[in-house]
Design an enzyme around this catalytic site. Structure first.
Site, PDB file in Angstrom:
ATOM      1  N   GLY A   8       0.827  -1.204   0.000  1.00  0.00           N
ATOM      2  CA  GLY A   8       0.000   0.000   0.000  1.00  0.00           C
ATOM      3  C   GLY A   8       0.859   1.252   0.000  1.00  0.00           C
ATOM      4  N   GLY A  13       1.953   4.511   3.768  1.00  0.00           N
ATOM      5  CA  GLY A  13       3.001   3.829   2.999  1.00  0.00           C
ATOM      6  C   GLY A  13       4.068   4.788   2.499  1.00  0.00           C
ATOM      7  N   SER A  14       3.637   5.931   1.930  1.00  0.00           N
ATOM      8  CA  SER A  14       4.640   6.888   1.450  1.00  0.00           C
ATOM      9  C   SER A  14       5.349   7.546   2.630  1.00  0.00           C
ATOM     10  CB  SER A  14       3.995   7.934   0.541  1.00  0.00           C
ATOM     11  OG  SER A  14       2.987   8.633   1.241  1.00  0.00           O
ATOM     12  N   LYS A 100      -5.905  -1.176  12.215  1.00  0.00           N
ATOM     13  CA  LYS A 100      -6.662  -1.516  13.432  1.00  0.00           C
ATOM     14  C   LYS A 100      -7.822  -2.466  13.183  1.00  0.00           C
ATOM     15  CE  LYS A 100      -9.013   2.825  12.785  1.00  0.00           C
ATOM     16  NZ  LYS A 100      -8.126   3.201  11.667  1.00  0.00           N
ATOM     17  N   GLY A 129      -1.703   6.119  16.827  1.00  0.00           N
ATOM     18  CA  GLY A 129      -0.770   6.655  15.832  1.00  0.00           C
ATOM     19  C   GLY A 129       0.666   6.562  16.305  1.00  0.00           C
ATOM     20  N   ILE A 131       1.950   7.433  19.168  1.00  0.00           N
ATOM     21  CA  ILE A 131       2.161   7.264  20.614  1.00  0.00           C
ATOM     22  C   ILE A 131       2.585   5.833  20.923  1.00  0.00           C
ATOM     23  CG2 ILE A 131       1.105   7.412  22.894  1.00  0.00           C
ATOM     24  CD1 ILE A 131      -1.107   9.137  21.607  1.00  0.00           C
ATOM     25  N   ASP A 196     -14.164   3.723  15.073  1.00  0.00           N
ATOM     26  CA  ASP A 196     -12.698   3.701  15.068  1.00  0.00           C
ATOM     27  C   ASP A 196     -12.167   3.528  16.498  1.00  0.00           C
ATOM     28  OD1 ASP A 196      -9.987   4.664  13.723  1.00  0.00           O
ATOM     29  OD2 ASP A 196     -10.264   5.900  15.503  1.00  0.00           O
ATOM     30  N   LYS A 200     -10.020   0.330  18.568  1.00  0.00           N
ATOM     31  CA  LYS A 200      -8.777   0.578  19.305  1.00  0.00           C
ATOM     32  C   LYS A 200      -8.879   0.133  20.759  1.00  0.00           C
ATOM     33  CE  LYS A 200      -7.355   4.342  16.242  1.00  0.00           C
ATOM     34  NZ  LYS A 200      -7.484   5.802  16.009  1.00  0.00           N
ATOM     35  N   GLY A 297      -1.903  11.045  11.441  1.00  0.00           N
ATOM     36  CA  GLY A 297      -0.973  11.850  10.654  1.00  0.00           C
ATOM     37  C   GLY A 297       0.046  10.960   9.989  1.00  0.00           C
TER      38      GLY A 297
END
Lengths: 402, 402
Positions: A8, A13-14, A100, A129, A131, A196, A200, A297
């Site tokens: 991906g 991915g980037s 997730k 993310g 953390i 979401d 988690k 992010g």
């Protein structure tokens, strides 16, 4: 040299390619070997991109290349991520993922396979993310029985609630603003309905108690009912409204929930604003700790994935994660969980009727809302609240976490 | 069964015994074997205590017993802790310690020996008490170049500053109160002069940059000059005064310092009050993360030591810590570090003289202090501040971290 494949080439991915390039020297030093991206799997071509010649469209090239030691899955979604990851593990490759949905749904099985094959299935980026929370739960909080995990686990909803609190704007206005800024998706349901955050907290709870928590079993309430009126009531008692994913152990049972809750300034989550996430953990000997940072992010998430790649590279043939059993953890009945409830009712509702139902309550009247008032009950079971409140006309109810 | 020896049966030592007993089952499960305390080294006897028959007074019994695989050093002080720990590592035993003096002074050498012997030297409890910070720095933040570490690293001074801020009391009154409550020692110098925080930021900086930072090289200023007047000025501009241990990388140089600083509410350390500690870390791709919790106390500290015992037990013959080289990290000259400076001067000092020296400054006048005023400079080098301020009569100066 250690060859990896990235599945991906989207935002994360980037980001991974960027992080590996930017901090190449220190990452290779920490990993103990040079990390080389051999393939990037994507349906698109990326003409002119430096990774252009690494793009493949057929996963079997990656799965069948014995030189690829680590597969990095950042495609998202359960299918075909699940099939790809399972095949990689079965072929003796370690897998690092930010996904997730995949971890919440199939974590137990994938961890079991990784243990059998003596490789690693790592998923630091799937919660919070950037953390560090999965690794600390797995490796640092090992002296403790976990009594509570409560987290601000979704940046979009925290941004919306923070803006509503700080600027006094209403939900719809702030949501639109968040969509323009790219903090909320055009279809924001997964965030604002709490789905979401639900996945988690399911992952964190599974890890804390070593058993499978099915996210479908977790009572989940989003923030779509929260109005600027609720926020003003909260402010008047020095509280903030935060959407918390929470699981608490009480009398041997684990009670889990995702819902907006009132918290006060004694709670370290109180000042976690905007798109930041934070996870509060209470251990029976450790007391309270909190982990805070960017919950999403491109680069923060990529940083967490790359820390997993470093760990997988360092532990070529040693399984380092605690596995959680696929035995299902039967969560406590949400109707038996206990909270105080902040309730708003129209002025027609007589205080004496409220008192008859709930006993002594804390009444909150705000000048600007003359046709209604609020009250806070003492701590009662959810079932009792539902029964009693069914006799009242209710404008809104928010649980109180203090 | 895995035999361990505990050196020192004081607060932390007895806490470790308590934690191992309380959470015996889950700890043994996570360690993969039953952890058994074979010896407790102490000069005292502890008649009637359950560990009475494990007490030994002679360290050589422990050092020469090949059954002891892990030595837990919680005596404090550099000698004889250093000699004991070194001997243990050289004899192929892993060591877990809470001893910040020892780690700051001899960490590089002890890590090197542990690596040569393929055992572990772990010290999670040496910084931040129960807060996981050493392991996250070592294992989680591996994708990043660390740009800044700033921490509230000392609970005693944070308690004193918090009380002064919340209650408006003066330094002496709050210090006495803290001594009565057991939050400050009868001789509080190590805490209030910043020496304790200095050792901790030296450890964190060594770990972050992989080289030895000598704590003697770190410019250290305690909180004994902070008055209730300073606190009131801080409040008037929405700031808090916190004693920070900080190291920042700038133009390839690391600048470290311990000093009281003004921080505002954009800093996640702003709301860290009372005896709580927190460590803020900025990575070049991760952005900001913060770790928060109990920085001291019997059980939180013991929890961190026991998490090290679990890790050492799991990794019998694998060295898991990044070592830091004994090559000295030459810190940037403190005179070249840059801050804004909050300065209080008597009213006799003319604002035009201040402007002549420092250019445009932000003037702060408080009604209750008619015989003085404050100002905040723009960002200048410490050297420039010193030169210019030597021409003024100064009541107090506090650096501004925003």
């Amino acid at each position: 040299m250690l060859n990896i494949a990235v599945l991906g080439y989207g935002t994360v991915g980037s980001g991974i390619v960027e992080v590996l390039n930017t901090n190449q020297d220190s990452i290779n030093k920490r990993a103990g070997k040079e990390i080389n991206i051999k393939y990037v799997l994507d349906l698109r071509e990326f003409k002119g991109d430096p990774i252009e010649d690494k793009i493949v469209h057929d996963y079997s090239i990656i799965a069948n290349d014995p030189e690829v030691k680590i597969v990095v899955e950042v495609m998202g979604g359960v299918h075909p991520a699940y099939e790809f990851v399972k095949e990689a593990l079965e072929k003796g490759k370690s897998v690092c993922t930010s996904n997730k949905e995949l971890v919440a749904k199939h974590g137990a099985e994938l961890l079991r396979i990784s243990k059998e094959k003596n490789v690693n299935f790592l998923f630091e980026a799937s919660v919070g993310g950037g953390i560090p929370i999965i690794r600390p739960l797995n490796q640092s909080l090992t002296a403790d029985e976990i009594e509570e995990i409560s987290g601000i686990l979704n940046g979009t909803t925290n941004y919306i609630l923070s803006k509503m609190t700080i600027e006094g704007s209403d939900y719809e206005t702030v949501l639109k603003e968040a969509q323009v800024l790219g903090y909320a998706e055009r279809n924001p349901a997964a965030d604002v309905e709490g789905h979401d955050a639900c996945r988690k907290i399911a992952i964190l709870t599974s890890l804390a108690y070593g058993m499978q928590v099915d996210f479908e079993d977790i009572y989940t309430e989003g923030i779509t009912n929260i109005t600027d009126i609720d926020i003003n009531y909260a402010k008047s008692i020095g509280a903030n409204i935060k959407m918390l994913g929470t699981s608490k152990k009480k009398d041997g049972k684990v009670y889990a929930m995702v819902a907006p809750m009132l918290i006060n300034d004694l709670n370290p989550l109180y000042t976690v604003n905007n798109v930041f996430n934070a996870i509060f953990v209470k251990g029976n000997v450790l007391g309270n700790v909190m982990f805070y940072g960017s919950g999403a992010g491109k680069l923060p998430t990529a940083s967490a994935v790359v820390s997993d790649i470093v760990d997988a590279a360092k532990h070529g043939n040693t399984h380092i994660m605690t596995i959680w059993s696929s035995r299902k953890l039967e969560l406590g009945d949400v109707n038996e969980s206990k909270y105080r409830y902040f309730v708003r009712v129209p002025s027609e509702v007589k205080i004496e009727d409220v008192n008859k139902l709930f006993g002594d309550v804390e009444i909150i009247k705000l000048d600007q809302y003359s046709n209604e008032y609020g009250f806070i009950t003492s701590e009662i079971m959810e079932r009792e609240y539902k029964e009693k409140s069914s006799n009242l006309s209710i404008k809104n109810m928010i649980r109180v976490a203090f």
